[in-house]
Scaffold this motif. Structure first.
Motif, mmCIF file in Angstrom:
data_model
loop_
_atom_site.group_PDB
_atom_site.id
_atom_site.type_symbol
_atom_site.label_atom_id
_atom_site.label_comp_id
_atom_site.label_asym_id
_atom_site.label_seq_id
_atom_site.Cartn_x
_atom_site.Cartn_y
_atom_site.Cartn_z
ATOM 1 N N GLU A 26 10.039 1.243 -59.264
ATOM 2 C CA GLU A 26 8.888 1.412 -58.479
ATOM 3 C C GLU A 26 8.141 0.993 -58.069
ATOM 4 N N GLY A 27 7.354 -0.476 -58.456
ATOM 5 C CA GLY A 27 6.113 -0.854 -58.484
ATOM 6 C C GLY A 27 4.913 -0.093 -59.074
ATOM 7 N N ARG A 28 4.748 0.973 -59.220
ATOM 8 C CA ARG A 28 3.813 1.712 -60.189
ATOM 9 C C ARG A 28 3.822 1.492 -61.449
ATOM 10 N N PHE A 29 2.907 1.093 -62.314
ATOM 11 C CA PHE A 29 3.317 1.258 -63.851
ATOM 12 C C PHE A 29 2.298 0.839 -64.663
ATOM 13 N N VAL A 30 1.971 1.434 -65.885
ATOM 14 C CA VAL A 30 0.988 0.582 -66.155
ATOM 15 C C VAL A 30 1.971 0.079 -67.942
ATOM 16 N N GLY A 31 1.686 -0.724 -68.176
ATOM 17 C CA GLY A 31 2.391 -1.758 -69.250
ATOM 18 C C GLY A 31 0.866 -2.286 -70.723
ATOM 19 N N VAL A 32 1.331 -2.011 -72.076
ATOM 20 C CA VAL A 32 0.522 -2.829 -72.618
ATOM 21 C C VAL A 32 1.077 -4.277 -72.818
ATOM 22 N N TYR A 33 -0.332 -4.820 -73.946
ATOM 23 C CA TYR A 33 0.340 -5.785 -74.384
ATOM 24 C C TYR A 33 -0.177 -5.923 -76.237
ATOM 25 N N GLY A 34 0.469 -6.016 -76.818
ATOM 26 C CA GLY A 34 0.263 -6.235 -77.773
ATOM 27 C C GLY A 34 0.294 -7.519 -79.032
ATOM 28 N N HIS A 35 -0.207 -7.884 -79.829
ATOM 29 C CA HIS A 35 0.091 -9.441 -80.794
ATOM 30 C C HIS A 35 0.901 -8.948 -81.851
ATOM 31 N N ARG A 36 1.926 -9.351 -82.715
ATOM 32 C CA ARG A 36 2.996 -8.999 -83.226
ATOM 33 C C ARG A 36 1.902 -8.846 -84.317
ATOM 34 N N ASP A 37 2.322 -8.338 -85.415
ATOM 35 C CA ASP A 37 1.550 -7.749 -87.041
ATOM 36 C C ASP A 37 2.420 -8.757 -87.811
ATOM 37 N N VAL A 38 2.092 -9.234 -89.392
ATOM 38 C CA VAL A 38 3.262 -9.805 -90.302
ATOM 39 C C VAL A 38 4.810 -9.019 -90.633
ATOM 40 N N GLU A 39 4.936 -8.149 -89.359
ATOM 41 C CA GLU A 39 5.891 -6.691 -89.686
ATOM 42 C C GLU A 39 6.557 -7.924 -88.366
ATOM 43 N N GLY A 40 6.530 -8.426 -87.685
ATOM 44 C CA GLY A 40 6.601 -8.928 -86.625
ATOM 45 C C GLY A 40 6.725 -7.848 -85.349
ATOM 46 N N ARG A 41 5.860 -7.025 -85.511
ATOM 47 C CA ARG A 41 5.900 -5.480 -84.992
ATOM 48 C C ARG A 41 4.220 -5.814 -83.938
ATOM 49 N N PRO A 42 4.328 -4.749 -82.480
ATOM 50 C CA PRO A 42 2.757 -4.661 -82.664
ATOM 51 C C PRO A 42 2.130 -4.075 -83.408
ATOM 52 N N HIS A 43 0.472 -3.846 -83.077
ATOM 53 C CA HIS A 43 0.198 -3.020 -84.681
ATOM 54 C C HIS A 43 -0.560 -1.919 -83.114
ATOM 55 N N GLN A 44 -1.431 -3.180 -82.222
ATOM 56 C CA GLN A 44 -2.490 -2.667 -81.298
ATOM 57 C C GLN A 44 -2.523 -3.304 -80.367
ATOM 58 N N VAL A 45 -3.188 -2.168 -79.447
ATOM 59 C CA VAL A 45 -3.091 -2.947 -77.529
ATOM 60 C C VAL A 45 -4.473 -3.684 -78.017
ATOM 61 N N ASP A 46 -3.381 -4.370 -76.987
ATOM 62 C CA ASP A 46 -4.647 -6.083 -77.351
ATOM 63 C C ASP A 46 -4.586 -6.097 -75.241
ATOM 64 N N GLY A 47 -3.897 -5.764 -74.814
ATOM 65 C CA GLY A 47 -4.260 -5.678 -73.577
ATOM 66 C C GLY A 47 -3.131 -4.801 -72.858
ATOM 67 N N VAL A 48 -3.923 -4.837 -71.125
ATOM 68 C CA VAL A 48 -3.567 -4.081 -70.594
ATOM 69 C C VAL A 48 -2.776 -4.048 -69.578
ATOM 70 N N LEU A 49 -1.693 -4.061 -68.606
ATOM 71 C CA LEU A 49 -1.749 -4.163 -66.961
ATOM 72 C C LEU A 49 -1.375 -3.365 -66.134
ATOM 73 N N GLY A 50 -1.344 -3.192 -64.536
ATOM 74 C CA GLY A 50 -0.968 -2.388 -64.498
ATOM 75 C C GLY A 50 -0.959 -2.494 -62.572
ATOM 76 N N ASN A 51 -0.506 -1.499 -61.859
ATOM 77 C CA ASN A 51 -0.398 -1.911 -60.650
ATOM 78 C C ASN A 51 -0.218 -0.525 -59.905
ATOM 79 N N GLY A 52 -0.905 -0.489 -58.841
ATOM 80 C CA GLY A 52 -0.826 1.426 -58.034
ATOM 81 C C GLY A 52 -1.150 2.426 -59.481
ATOM 82 N N MET A 53 -1.486 2.043 -59.999
ATOM 83 C CA MET A 53 -1.491 3.477 -60.960
ATOM 84 C C MET A 53 -3.526 3.213 -61.695
#
Length: 109
Positions: free
Chosen positions: A44-71
């Motif tokens: 739709e071109g309208r979104f908010v997404g979050v970025y997170g660095h992976r931990d030792v288990e290979g999963r993101p554990h916290q919100v490190d950044g955010v990108l959004g368009n139109g919201m």
């Protein structure tokens, strides 16, 4: 934009305004960081997404950044999540590696 003769600026239709990209980012973003859309949709071109660095288990554990368009309102909430080092949001879909997300041209916003 300079005003035409008569001092009036040309009218811009609402459809023009809605289709202009309004990308905003805060915190860490990039292709090497996991990314998931938390509100809206890329299609739709309208979104908010979050970025997170992976931990030792290979999963993101916290919100490190955010990108959004139109919201913008939602983006402000998620910016605070970056500042608070909020835990990674639990969503039904697993996070998408940023290298698999569509490339978005960025500029100084």
């Amino acid at each position: 934009m300079s005003a035409p003769s008569g001092g009036r600026r040309p009218h811009r239709s609402s459809t023009e305004v809605e289709t202009e990209p309004r990308l905003q980012s805060y915190g860490s973003t990039g292709r090497q960081i996991d990314f998931t859309v938390v509100e809206g949709s890329l299609e739709e071109g309208r979104f908010v997404g979050v970025y997170g660095h992976r931990d030792v288990e290979g999963r993101p554990h916290q919100v490190d950044g955010v990108l959004g368009n139109g919201m913008a309102r939602s983006l402000r909430t998620w910016r605070q999540a970056v500042l608070d080092r909020a835990p990674w949001p639990t969503t039904p879909a697993s996070p998408t590696p940023a290298s698999a997300t569509p490339a978005i041209a960025t500029s100084d916003v």
